[in-house]
Design an enzyme around this catalytic site. Sequence first.
Site, short mmCIF file in Angstrom:
data_model
loop_
_atom_site.label_atom_id
_atom_site.label_comp_id
_atom_site.label_asym_id
_atom_site.label_seq_id
_atom_site.Cartn_x
_atom_site.Cartn_y
_atom_site.Cartn_z
CB CYS A 60 -0.92 0.00 1.22
SG CYS A 60 -2.02 1.43 1.24
CB CYS A 64 -1.60 4.19 8.06
SG CYS A 64 -2.66 4.78 6.70
CB CYS A 67 -0.96 0.12 8.30
SG CYS A 67 -1.70 -1.16 7.27
CB CYS A 104 -15.55 -7.06 6.91
SG CYS A 104 -16.89 -6.94 8.09
CB CYS A 135 -18.60 -4.70 5.68
SG CYS A 135 -17.68 -3.24 6.21
CB CYS A 195 -18.43 0.38 9.20
SG CYS A 195 -17.38 -0.44 10.40
NE ARG A 267 -17.55 -3.82 13.08
CZ ARG A 267 -18.35 -4.77 12.63
NH1 ARG A 267 -19.64 -4.68 12.83
NH2 ARG A 267 -17.87 -5.78 12.00
N1 SAM Z 1 -6.58 0.57 2.98
C1 SAM Z 1 -7.87 0.93 3.40
C2 SAM Z 1 -7.85 2.16 4.28
O1 SAM Z 1 -7.00 2.26 5.15
O2 SAM Z 1 -8.71 3.03 4.12
C3 SAM Z 1 -8.62 -0.20 4.10
C4 SAM Z 1 -7.87 -1.22 4.94
S1 SAM Z 1 -7.15 -0.63 6.46
C5 SAM Z 1 -6.09 -1.97 6.89
C6 SAM Z 1 -8.50 -0.68 7.57
C7 SAM Z 1 -8.30 -0.25 9.02
O3 SAM Z 1 -7.56 -1.23 9.73
C8 SAM Z 1 -7.47 1.01 9.28
O4 SAM Z 1 -8.19 2.18 9.09
C9 SAM Z 1 -7.12 0.84 10.75
O5 SAM Z 1 -8.13 1.42 11.56
C10 SAM Z 1 -7.11 -0.67 10.94
N2 SAM Z 1 -5.76 -1.15 11.24
C11 SAM Z 1 -4.75 -1.32 10.37
N3 SAM Z 1 -3.63 -1.76 10.99
C12 SAM Z 1 -3.95 -1.85 12.30
C13 SAM Z 1 -3.22 -2.23 13.46
N4 SAM Z 1 -1.93 -2.58 13.39
N5 SAM Z 1 -3.85 -2.23 14.65
C14 SAM Z 1 -5.16 -1.87 14.73
N6 SAM Z 1 -5.89 -1.50 13.66
C15 SAM Z 1 -5.31 -1.48 12.48
FE1 SF4 Z 2 -2.79 1.33 3.36
FE2 SF4 Z 2 -2.75 0.26 5.75
FE3 SF4 Z 2 -3.15 2.88 5.51
FE4 SF4 Z 2 -5.06 1.12 4.71
S1 SF4 Z 2 -4.35 1.45 6.80
S2 SF4 Z 2 -4.32 2.93 3.62
S3 SF4 Z 2 -3.78 -0.56 3.99
S4 SF4 Z 2 -1.27 1.75 4.94
#
Ligand code: SAM
Ligand code: SF4
Length: 332
Positions: A60, A64, A67, A104, A135, A195, A267
């Site tokens: 990606c 973030c 992530c 989801c 979802c 959500c 949730r």
């Molecule tokens: N890439 C898309 C986005 O971020 O909009 C969708 C997938 S992203 C992995 C979905 C959500 O997963 C993120 O917004 C975050 O809240 C959650 N998430 C990701 N990594 C995480 C982590 N290490 N611990 C807790 N929540 C996490």
């Molecule tokens: Fe990409 Fe992870 Fe951020 Fe979703 S949360 S946009 S998968 S880096």
Amino acid sequence: MDTYIRHETLTPTWSIPAILDLFALPLNDLLLRAQTVHRQHHPANAVQMSRLLSIKTGACPEDCAYCPQSSRYATAVEEAPLMPLAQVMAAARKAKDAGAQRFCMGAAWRSPTERQLDGVIEHVQAVKGLGLETCVTLGMLKPGQAERLKEAGLDYYNHNLDTSREYYHEIIHSRTFDDRLDTLQRVRDAGLKVCCGGIVGLGESREVRAGLIATLANLAPYPESVPINQLVKVPGTPLADAPDLDPLEFVRTIAVTRITMPATVVRLSAGRESMHDSTQALCFMAGANSIFQGEQLLTTPNPALQADKDLFDRLGLRAMPADTGITCLDQQ
Ligand code: SAM
Ligand code: SF4
Ligand code: DTB
């Protein structure tokens, strides 16, 4: 300016000081209030079960900090392109057989292209055909994309704010807080259920948690579903060594979410794998009424089905019957 942003500048339903007052209540008072609100709006002792599947993993472009799927960090996540339909269907059937109501699907995209969306739409239609609620979480949506998903039969779109507006710049730099609000508005305008929640344990203060909840609670209407994730600390990500959050502060966050958004499904999302059973029990007391079932979230572990069954038996909780579409007793 769109409705959500405008709403933030109008007289809010919930002020940050009022939310901080809730956080500061004696724990027993906070829990009593949250459980009372919970019982006025939801069936007692019933938990909605969802299953997650990562349909496109890793690589990606976003940054973030929490992530493991960001291409900017060296983590153990293995990249995978969009999953073929047969594999998605096998996972969805397994989820249904295990009692999930909702399936989801998550994709590690900044924002899907039209072609990528075509593939996801096929998945949504097929999963919906199994009688599961659907979802997806695909990143930011461009104009018209939420409408396409709605036409395909999608029920919910997950798009988290993740943290407060003030703390946001500490966590994400590749898209803005307002970008997220724009996508949420598109989802709402298309008639999809929203959500939207966040993550705690990012090293943030209680004020930040209150700010996140204030923004969510002041959306008009507030989301139908609010995931509260505890950070899963993944080696290689910038937050791998974030300080542990006091479990009781996590419980307080759940309780304040329940009180400020009475009819939403709260949730208890990521983080259960490292959470003590007693903390989870307090979260259910505080108004959490949905979990992810199954051994894996998107890329990180989640408790085994049997462990959750045992916990539910000890707590006298029941999974919502698979054919229950609506969990709240009333409408917002
Ligand atoms: N890439 C898309 C986005 O971020 O909009 C969708 C997938 S992203 C992995 C979905 C959500 O997963 C993120 O917004 C975050 O809240 C959650 N998430 C990701 N990594 C995480 C982590 N290490 N611990 C807790 N929540 C996490
Ligand atoms: Fe990409 Fe992870 Fe951020 Fe979703 S949360 S946009 S998968 S880096
Ligand atoms: C949400 O708020 N939590 C889920 C779902 N929405 C998509 C994702 C949690 C991901 C945890 C980290 C991982 O497994 O990669």
